[in-house]
Motif scaffolding. Sequence first.
Motif, PDB file in Angstrom:
ATOM      1  N   TYR A 244     -40.434 -60.955  19.250  1.00 29.18           N
ATOM      2  CA  TYR A 244     -40.985 -61.942  18.332  1.00 29.18           C
ATOM      3  C   TYR A 244     -41.419 -61.354  16.983  1.00 29.18           C
ATOM      4  O   TYR A 244     -41.435 -62.055  15.969  1.00 29.18           O
ATOM      5  N   GLU A 245     -41.799 -60.100  16.984  1.00 25.88           N
ATOM      6  CA  GLU A 245     -42.350 -59.481  15.779  1.00 25.88           C
ATOM      7  C   GLU A 245     -41.829 -58.062  15.605  1.00 25.88           C
ATOM      8  O   GLU A 245     -41.421 -57.418  16.579  1.00 25.88           O
ATOM      9  N   LYS A 246     -41.901 -57.588  14.392  1.00 27.31           N
ATOM     10  CA  LYS A 246     -41.585 -56.182  14.143  1.00 27.31           C
ATOM     11  C   LYS A 246     -42.731 -55.306  14.640  1.00 27.31           C
ATOM     12  O   LYS A 246     -43.900 -55.701  14.634  1.00 27.31           O
ATOM     13  N   VAL A 247     -42.380 -54.127  15.080  1.00 23.43           N
ATOM     14  CA  VAL A 247     -43.349 -53.119  15.500  1.00 23.43           C
ATOM     15  C   VAL A 247     -42.928 -51.796  14.883  1.00 23.43           C
ATOM     16  O   VAL A 247     -41.737 -51.464  14.864  1.00 23.43           O
ATOM     17  N   TYR A 248     -43.897 -51.053  14.371  1.00 24.15           N
ATOM     18  CA  TYR A 248     -43.588 -49.770  13.739  1.00 24.15           C
ATOM     19  C   TYR A 248     -44.347 -48.640  14.420  1.00 24.15           C
ATOM     20  O   TYR A 248     -45.513 -48.788  14.809  1.00 24.15           O
ATOM     21  N   GLY A 249     -43.684 -47.506  14.556  1.00 21.50           N
ATOM     22  CA  GLY A 249     -44.382 -46.267  14.839  1.00 21.50           C
ATOM     23  C   GLY A 249     -44.907 -45.731  13.524  1.00 21.50           C
ATOM     24  O   GLY A 249     -44.417 -46.099  12.447  1.00 21.50           O
ATOM     25  N   PHE A 250     -45.901 -44.856  13.588  1.00 20.37           N
ATOM     26  CA  PHE A 250     -46.461 -44.305  12.361  1.00 20.37           C
ATOM     27  C   PHE A 250     -46.771 -42.830  12.560  1.00 20.37           C
ATOM     28  O   PHE A 250     -47.524 -42.460  13.462  1.00 20.37           O
ATOM     29  N   SER A 251     -46.166 -41.998  11.723  1.00 21.29           N
ATOM     30  CA  SER A 251     -46.399 -40.552  11.789  1.00 21.29           C
ATOM     31  C   SER A 251     -47.650 -40.218  10.985  1.00 21.29           C
ATOM     32  O   SER A 251     -47.595 -40.054   9.763  1.00 21.29           O
ATOM     33  N   TYR A 252     -48.767 -40.147  11.647  1.00 16.15           N
ATOM     34  CA  TYR A 252     -50.056 -39.919  10.978  1.00 16.15           C
ATOM     35  C   TYR A 252     -50.185 -38.454  10.546  1.00 16.15           C
ATOM     36  O   TYR A 252     -49.490 -37.567  11.051  1.00 16.15           O
ATOM     37  N   GLU A 253     -51.117 -38.216   9.649  1.00 16.41           N
ATOM     38  CA  GLU A 253     -51.436 -36.852   9.232  1.00 16.41           C
ATOM     39  C   GLU A 253     -52.699 -36.415   9.957  1.00 16.41           C
ATOM     40  O   GLU A 253     -53.722 -37.094   9.905  1.00 16.41           O
ATOM     41  N   GLY A 254     -52.637 -35.299  10.621  1.00 16.30           N
ATOM     42  CA  GLY A 254     -53.776 -34.800  11.372  1.00 16.30           C
ATOM     43  C   GLY A 254     -53.318 -34.054  12.606  1.00 16.30           C
ATOM     44  O   GLY A 254     -52.119 -34.009  12.921  1.00 16.30           O
ATOM     45  N   LYS A 255     -54.269 -33.470  13.313  1.00 17.24           N
ATOM     46  CA  LYS A 255     -53.960 -32.728  14.533  1.00 17.24           C
ATOM     47  C   LYS A 255     -54.604 -33.430  15.719  1.00 17.24           C
ATOM     48  O   LYS A 255     -55.811 -33.662  15.744  1.00 17.24           O
ATOM     49  N   ARG A 256     -53.780 -33.749  16.712  1.00 19.51           N
ATOM     50  CA  ARG A 256     -54.277 -34.413  17.916  1.00 19.51           C
ATOM     51  C   ARG A 256     -54.611 -33.378  18.981  1.00 19.51           C
ATOM     52  O   ARG A 256     -53.856 -32.440  19.228  1.00 19.51           O
ATOM     53  N   HIS A 257     -55.756 -33.586  19.616  1.00 16.52           N
ATOM     54  CA  HIS A 257     -56.144 -32.766  20.760  1.00 16.52           C
ATOM     55  C   HIS A 257     -56.149 -33.647  22.000  1.00 16.52           C
ATOM     56  O   HIS A 257     -56.795 -34.698  22.010  1.00 16.52           O
ATOM     57  N   ASP A 258     -55.447 -33.234  23.034  1.00  9.53           N
ATOM     58  CA  ASP A 258     -55.439 -33.973  24.287  1.00  9.53           C
ATOM     59  C   ASP A 258     -56.652 -33.540  25.101  1.00  9.53           C
ATOM     60  O   ASP A 258     -56.574 -32.649  25.943  1.00  9.53           O
ATOM     61  N   ALA A 259     -57.782 -34.188  24.845  1.00  9.14           N
ATOM     62  CA  ALA A 259     -59.026 -33.814  25.504  1.00  9.14           C
ATOM     63  C   ALA A 259     -59.138 -34.411  26.899  1.00  9.14           C
ATOM     64  O   ALA A 259     -60.151 -34.217  27.578  1.00  9.14           O
ATOM     65  N   GLY A 260     -58.119 -35.140  27.345  1.00  2.79           N
ATOM     66  CA  GLY A 260     -58.082 -35.629  28.711  1.00  2.79           C
ATOM     67  C   GLY A 260     -57.491 -34.621  29.675  1.00  2.79           C
ATOM     68  O   GLY A 260     -57.419 -34.857  30.876  1.00  2.79           O
ATOM     69  N   ASP A 261     -57.093 -33.478  29.136  1.00  2.38           N
ATOM     70  CA  ASP A 261     -56.526 -32.375  29.906  1.00  2.38           C
ATOM     71  C   ASP A 261     -57.487 -31.190  29.796  1.00  2.38           C
ATOM     72  O   ASP A 261     -58.027 -30.923  28.713  1.00  2.38           O
ATOM     73  N   LYS A 262     -57.728 -30.475  30.864  1.00  6.26           N
ATOM     74  CA  LYS A 262     -58.728 -29.403  30.837  1.00  6.26           C
ATOM     75  C   LYS A 262     -58.420 -28.347  29.782  1.00  6.26           C
ATOM     76  O   LYS A 262     -59.297 -27.936  29.017  1.00  6.26           O
ATOM     77  N   LEU A 263     -57.160 -27.904  29.734  1.00  9.06           N
ATOM     78  CA  LEU A 263     -56.807 -26.889  28.752  1.00  9.06           C
ATOM     79  C   LEU A 263     -56.929 -27.455  27.340  1.00  9.06           C
ATOM     80  O   LEU A 263     -57.448 -26.792  26.434  1.00  9.06           O
ATOM     81  N   PHE A 265     -58.885 -29.808  26.362  1.00 10.19           N
ATOM     82  CA  PHE A 265     -60.311 -29.958  26.080  1.00 10.19           C
ATOM     83  C   PHE A 265     -60.920 -28.626  25.643  1.00 10.19           C
ATOM     84  O   PHE A 265     -61.700 -28.564  24.685  1.00 10.19           O
ATOM     85  N   LEU A 266     -60.549 -27.557  26.326  1.00  7.17           N
ATOM     86  CA  LEU A 266     -61.072 -26.239  25.965  1.00  7.17           C
ATOM     87  C   LEU A 266     -60.594 -25.815  24.574  1.00  7.17           C
ATOM     88  O   LEU A 266     -61.365 -25.286  23.769  1.00  7.17           O
ATOM     89  N   LYS A 267     -59.318 -26.049  24.292  1.00  6.10           N
ATOM     90  CA  LYS A 267     -58.789 -25.706  22.971  1.00  6.10           C
ATOM     91  C   LYS A 267     -59.499 -26.496  21.877  1.00  6.10           C
ATOM     92  O   LYS A 267     -59.839 -25.957  20.810  1.00  6.10           O
ATOM     93  N   ALA A 268     -59.713 -27.799  22.138  1.00  2.02           N
ATOM     94  CA  ALA A 268     -60.393 -28.643  21.152  1.00  2.02           C
ATOM     95  C   ALA A 268     -61.812 -28.146  20.918  1.00  2.02           C
ATOM     96  O   ALA A 268     -62.293 -28.115  19.773  1.00  2.02           O
TER      97      ALA A 268
END
Length: 292
Positions: A244-263, A265-268
């Motif tokens: 029904y509608e357009k959807v876009y992905g967006f390449s943001y600027e920044g660094k993502r940390h996967d804090a839901g993972d133990k490693l 989280f430690l790196k973050a």
Amino acid sequence: MEVMKVRKAVFPAAGLGTRFLPATKAMPKEMLPLVDKPLIQYGVEEAVAAGCDEIIFVTGRGKSAMEDHFDRSPDLEAMLEMKGKSELLKIARSVSSLAKITYVRQAEALGLGHAVLQAKWLVGNEPFAVILADDVVDSKVSCIKQMVEAYEQTGASILGSEVVEGAAISAYGCLDCTQDADDPRLLAVRDMVEKPKAGTQPSQHAIIGRYILTPRIFEMLENITPGAGGELQLTDGIKALLQYEKVYGFSYEGKRHDAGDKLGFLKATVEFALKREDLGPSFREWLRSQKF
């Protein structure tokens, strides 16, 4: 093109956080401290920086610590004031004044799409952000603010995306998309594949825990077929929305940390600590002195 302002942000936060047991046996995983601030506060501050003044937490049993954290604490404030600890008092009070916060319960953990659907009556007929607190994005401009600007440009739902190299893409939802000729950060979405097998992915563009969604997503979530375990997946709802509608992905600027993972989280924790003016120099010096 004039579009409605994104004023509300939904935080699905009913999960049990089993990857961090036993720490999360009695404490919500969203309250795990990244240095000295709980994970979910980073997301709330990101939303507020993007202009969202209403925060909606979708919670479950055992999440009262989140409510207490964003509420006033008269006893604590009185003690800090009595002892003349003005800076700490300012910090304590600032948390409860970040935004208007409301809570809705998700009685059963029936998928991310189901969690978002619980916020329908609080969101109403307007666009909104969805933020997964596990993904902490360190950026000069709030990741959600960048995405809000993309929404204002397109009037379409926006999915936060980053390039994930190699076989690691198999751990993510993946975009089948084409890059916009005028703005290379925008990715016109044709389809989405959840956790594709290595070598079958349509691209290396992964979906991360940041979304700007139009209110029509609620209609999609109410009508799609639940998957395994009776769960409603947000990805399936967005795929239905594509009709029904357009959807876009967006390449943001920044660094993502996967804090839901133990490693992750430690790196973050290490990276955020090193960036702190009050902790960084001495922490860096200590790290250099260690013989790992």
